[in-house]
Write a protein that holds these residues in place. Structure first.
Motif, PDB file in Angstrom:
ATOM      1  N   VAL A  94       0.823  -1.207   0.000  1.00  0.00           N
ATOM      2  CA  VAL A  94       0.000   0.000   0.000  1.00  0.00           C
ATOM      3  C   VAL A  94       0.861   1.263   0.000  1.00  0.00           C
ATOM      4  O   VAL A  94       0.340   2.369   0.124  1.00  0.00           O
ATOM      5  N   ARG A 102      -4.885  -9.198   2.774  1.00  0.00           N
ATOM      6  CA  ARG A 102      -6.288  -9.202   2.348  1.00  0.00           C
ATOM      7  C   ARG A 102      -6.636 -10.571   1.767  1.00  0.00           C
ATOM      8  O   ARG A 102      -5.784 -11.267   1.214  1.00  0.00           O
ATOM      9  N   TYR A 110      -9.694  -3.542  -3.365  1.00  0.00           N
ATOM     10  CA  TYR A 110      -8.642  -2.527  -3.190  1.00  0.00           C
ATOM     11  C   TYR A 110      -8.156  -2.014  -4.546  1.00  0.00           C
ATOM     12  O   TYR A 110      -8.085  -0.807  -4.774  1.00  0.00           O
ATOM     13  N   ARG A 113     -10.739   0.098  -6.381  1.00  0.00           N
ATOM     14  CA  ARG A 113     -10.823   1.449  -5.816  1.00  0.00           C
ATOM     15  C   ARG A 113      -9.622   2.296  -6.238  1.00  0.00           C
ATOM     16  O   ARG A 113      -9.777   3.479  -6.536  1.00  0.00           O
ATOM     17  N   LYS A 114      -8.445   1.693  -6.284  1.00  0.00           N
ATOM     18  CA  LYS A 114      -7.249   2.438  -6.694  1.00  0.00           C
ATOM     19  C   LYS A 114      -7.347   2.851  -8.166  1.00  0.00           C
ATOM     20  O   LYS A 114      -7.004   3.981  -8.525  1.00  0.00           O
TER      21      LYS A 114
END
Length: 167
Positions: A94, A102, A110, A113-114
């Protein structure tokens, strides 16, 4: 300083009142800003592709992948053999040396969303760059007008000098 305005919004400048040197300076500033925005867009596009690629790799990871052999990168050009110990839990980088564990669905979410965030940032930068580009064109047009005016004055002066020389 004369007076400070309470608003910190963009400054409004009547470019028709600027001389050619000031217009050239403004154009150069806009060129630098456009270059910065283009470089930023390229970096964001690379990030977007990496996040997309990571999301796609998760789709290829199945419970049957456990125990499969693969090459683990140590550097960008050096790998060691390894095997998948757990295909259900993933470590996600991250940033700044932090990793988050995860499950597969959490990792997919994730990266989605990124990708969405980076895409939104790219759209914002493209909008600003488009506005700056239009402003640059206006400045270029005004520079051309100012240059034509200066050339007309010089031509008129030359004609007057020729008229005085003939008399």
């Amino acid at each position: 300083m004369a007076s400070s305005s309470k608003g910190s919004g963009p400054q409004v400048i009547d470019i028709s009142k600027l001389n050619l040197e000031q217009l050239t300076s403004l154009k150069n500033q806009l060129d630098q800003e456009l270059q910065f925005f283009n470089e930023s867009l390229q970096q964001l596009k690379i990030a977007q592709l990496k996040f997309n690629e990571s999301g796609e790799c998760i789709d290829k990871l199945t419970p049957e992948s456990k125990g499969k052999e693969l090459l683990v990168p140590l550097t960008s050009c050096m790998y060691v053999p390894g095997s998948i110990a757990d295909a259900e839990k993933l470590l996600i980088d991250v940033g700044t040396g932090y990793y988050v564990e995860r499950d597969v669905n959490g990792a997919k979410d994730y990266f989605k969303r990124k990708v969405k965030f980076v895409t939104e940032q790219m759209e914002k930068i493209q909008k600003i760059a488009s506005e700056k580009s239009k402003l640059r064109e206006v400045v270029m047009d005004m520079m051309e007008i100012k240059l034509d005016q200066q050339l007309a004055v010089i031509k008129q002066q030359q004609q007057q000098q020729q008229g005085v020389a003939k008399a």
